[in-house]
Write an enzyme that holds these catalytic residues in place. Sequence first.
Site, PDB file in Angstrom:
ATOM      1  N   CYS A  17      -2.011   4.137   7.307  1.00  0.00           N
ATOM      2  CA  CYS A  17      -2.972   4.193   8.194  1.00  0.00           C
ATOM      3  C   CYS A  17      -2.648   3.682   9.297  1.00  0.00           C
ATOM      4  O   CYS A  17      -2.111   2.557   9.490  1.00  0.00           O
ATOM      5  CB  CYS A  17      -4.227   3.880   7.615  1.00  0.00           C
ATOM      6  SG  CYS A  17      -4.931   4.280   6.017  1.00  0.00           S
TER       7      CYS A  17
ATOM      8  N   CYS B 122       0.856  -1.225  -0.120  1.00  0.00           N
ATOM      9  CA  CYS B 122      -0.123   0.004   0.053  1.00  0.00           C
ATOM     10  C   CYS B 122       0.886   1.365  -0.071  1.00  0.00           C
ATOM     11  O   CYS B 122       1.856   1.055   0.542  1.00  0.00           O
ATOM     12  CB  CYS B 122      -0.732   0.005   1.225  1.00  0.00           C
ATOM     13  SG  CYS B 122      -2.128   1.396   1.243  1.00  0.00           S
TER      14      CYS B 122
ATOM     15  N   CYS C 267      -4.517   0.316  10.532  1.00  0.00           N
ATOM     16  CA  CYS C 267      -4.570  -0.655   9.291  1.00  0.00           C
ATOM     17  C   CYS C 267      -4.525  -1.993   9.903  1.00  0.00           C
ATOM     18  O   CYS C 267      -3.474  -2.508  10.683  1.00  0.00           O
ATOM     19  CB  CYS C 267      -3.582  -0.505   8.294  1.00  0.00           C
ATOM     20  SG  CYS C 267      -4.049  -1.409   6.994  1.00  0.00           S
TER      21      CYS C 267
HETATM   22  C1  LIG Z   1      -7.530  -2.826   4.800  1.00  0.00           C
HETATM   23  S1  LIG Z   1      -8.337  -1.835   3.769  1.00  0.00           S
HETATM   24  C2  LIG Z   1      -7.853  -2.281   2.250  1.00  0.00           C
HETATM   25  C3  LIG Z   1      -8.185  -1.391   1.063  1.00  0.00           C
HETATM   26  C4  LIG Z   1      -7.858   0.229   0.896  1.00  0.00           C
HETATM   27  N1  LIG Z   1      -6.506   0.171   0.987  1.00  0.00           N
HETATM   28  C5  LIG Z   1      -8.705   0.995   1.839  1.00  0.00           C
HETATM   29  O1  LIG Z   1      -8.052   1.507   2.738  1.00  0.00           O
HETATM   30  O2  LIG Z   1      -9.869   1.379   1.276  1.00  0.00           O
HETATM   31  C6  LIG Z   1     -10.087  -2.396   3.571  1.00  0.00           C
HETATM   32  C7  LIG Z   1     -11.047  -1.586   4.982  1.00  0.00           C
HETATM   33  O3  LIG Z   1     -10.659  -1.946   6.008  1.00  0.00           O
HETATM   34  C8  LIG Z   1     -10.622  -0.910   6.794  1.00  0.00           C
HETATM   35  N2  LIG Z   1      -9.837  -0.903   7.948  1.00  0.00           N
HETATM   36  C9  LIG Z   1      -8.716  -1.075   8.120  1.00  0.00           C
HETATM   37  N3  LIG Z   1      -8.118  -0.966   9.255  1.00  0.00           N
HETATM   38  C10 LIG Z   1      -9.299  -1.295  10.228  1.00  0.00           C
HETATM   39  C11 LIG Z   1      -9.302  -1.274  11.464  1.00  0.00           C
HETATM   40  N4  LIG Z   1      -8.632  -1.595  12.215  1.00  0.00           N
HETATM   41  N5  LIG Z   1     -10.460  -1.619  11.883  1.00  0.00           N
HETATM   42  C12 LIG Z   1     -11.739  -1.275  11.032  1.00  0.00           C
HETATM   43  N6  LIG Z   1     -11.547  -1.188   9.813  1.00  0.00           N
HETATM   44  C13 LIG Z   1     -10.321  -1.266   9.267  1.00  0.00           C
HETATM   45  C14 LIG Z   1     -10.157   0.455   5.804  1.00  0.00           C
HETATM   46  O4  LIG Z   1     -10.489   1.442   6.271  1.00  0.00           O
HETATM   47  C15 LIG Z   1     -10.762   0.001   4.700  1.00  0.00           C
HETATM   48  O5  LIG Z   1     -12.121   0.466   4.504  1.00  0.00           O
HETATM   49  S1  SF4 Z   2      -6.243   1.020   5.531  1.00  0.00           S
HETATM   50 FE1  SF4 Z   2      -4.364  -0.193   5.201  1.00  0.00          FE
HETATM   51  S2  SF4 Z   2      -4.491  -0.821   3.167  1.00  0.00           S
HETATM   52 FE2  SF4 Z   2      -5.826   0.644   3.223  1.00  0.00          FE
HETATM   53  S3  SF4 Z   2      -4.948   2.648   2.681  1.00  0.00           S
HETATM   54 FE3  SF4 Z   2      -4.745   2.540   4.686  1.00  0.00          FE
HETATM   55  S4  SF4 Z   2      -2.866   1.688   5.139  1.00  0.00           S
HETATM   56 FE4  SF4 Z   2      -3.298   1.068   3.085  1.00  0.00          FE
END
Ligand SMILES: C[S@@+](CC[C@H](N)C(=O)[O-])C[C@H]1O[C@@H](n2cnc3c(N)ncnc32)[C@H](O)[C@@H]1O
Ligand code: SF4
Length: 359
Positions: free
Chosen positions: A85, A81, A88
């Site tokens: 975040c 990525c 994440c």
């Molecule tokens: C892992 S991300 C991957 C897709 C993309 N990178 C994104 O951020 O949309 C998939 C979804 O999981 C959410 N997400 C990530 N970490 C999270 C957490 N600790 N608790 C709840 N949702 C989470 C993200 O905001 C996103 O909507």
């Molecule tokens: S939630 Fe994780 S995978 Fe999605 S944009 Fe943020 S760092 Fe990247």
Amino acid sequence: MLLSAQIQLAHFILLRCVSKLQSIFADMLGTACSWMGWLFSPRTRAAGHPGARAALAERDSRAAQRTPTPSSVNYHLTRKCNYKCGFCFHTAKTSFVLPIEEAKRGLQLLKEAGMEKINFSGGEPFFHEGGEFLGKLVQYCKQDLQLPSVSIVSNGSMIKEGWFKKYGKYLDILAISCDSFDEDTNKLIGRTQGRKSHLDNLFKVHSWCRQYKVAFKINSVICSFNVEEDMRENIRQLNPVRWKVFQCLIIDGENAGESALRDAEKFVVDDEQFQAFLDRHAEIQCLVPESNLKMRDSYLILDEYMRFLDCRGGRKDPSKSILDVGVENAIQFSGFDEKMFLKRGGKYVWSKEDMKLDW
Ligand SMILES: C[S@@+](CC[C@H](N)C(=O)[O-])C[C@H]1O[C@@H](n2cnc3c(N)ncnc32)[C@H](O)[C@@H]1O
Ligand code: SF4
């Protein structure tokens, strides 16, 4: 005459007695036969041993638990990525991505097992090959597999208009993650790359969705940095088909614990704080709330090797790959709670043709 009447009476009583005895004897014989049948059945003989009794009970309980149908699957095709975040829960622990033909084979196996909806996620799903790998899979799922619903969840920062021109018609829903309408908060969270504006990307992708007829959705993670925010006006303006609002979730080995690449503890909000956010936004009709309880086991998650990830232990424990053992075998180790999936509204109108949108 008297003697003859007495003989007839005695004869009648004798007949009744014989008939009664016959019926009692027949009952006894029937009961004995059914007991003998039960006694000598293979199941009863096996159940005579304590170990076998336990095995039978376990077999019965397993038979009662139906193998779940993978009607809606989330394929995290890459862990890489361009954002960072802080909360994440699907981090860049490997850089592996399947060869495209293997990914297609896995998707076909899932379709044969009952998949109706595929959601491509990551990492950032547009990261690999500038979105071409993703586009080809989106096209394959709609055109060849004819899945009712093909969707993507993305941070939105790597999408180009050319992608919509080429692949937009094969895509039902595009979810863009946005946790704040304040750019400084996005920076604090890490939902940004360099000086680029996350919100500019969000609004640009929103307009392309209208232009190329893709249903637009928003995902927001509620954490300690945005829990006080009021997003009503911006959400009304963007008018998504669905606004998924997640309570920030902790997964050991991903965003917590010694082996993790992230430490999301400072992002956590408790149930009361999360509820206060939901209450503030209660008038937003498309809001779909997901507390930690609803979220944890109600998703079928495939990682980059197409292994189901079981989150029941608060970690992501992988099954074997569906490419090696098939879907039915691997799904037994997915920890998927089909009842919770239905309870959280996991099945909804998910084909863009059925949404009757005013593009
Ligand atoms: C892992 S991300 C991957 C897709 C993309 N990178 C994104 O951020 O949309 C998939 C979804 O999981 C959410 N997400 C990530 N970490 C999270 C957490 N600790 N608790 C709840 N949702 C989470 C993200 O905001 C996103 O909507
Ligand atoms: S939630 Fe994780 S995978 Fe999605 S944009 Fe943020 S760092 Fe990247």
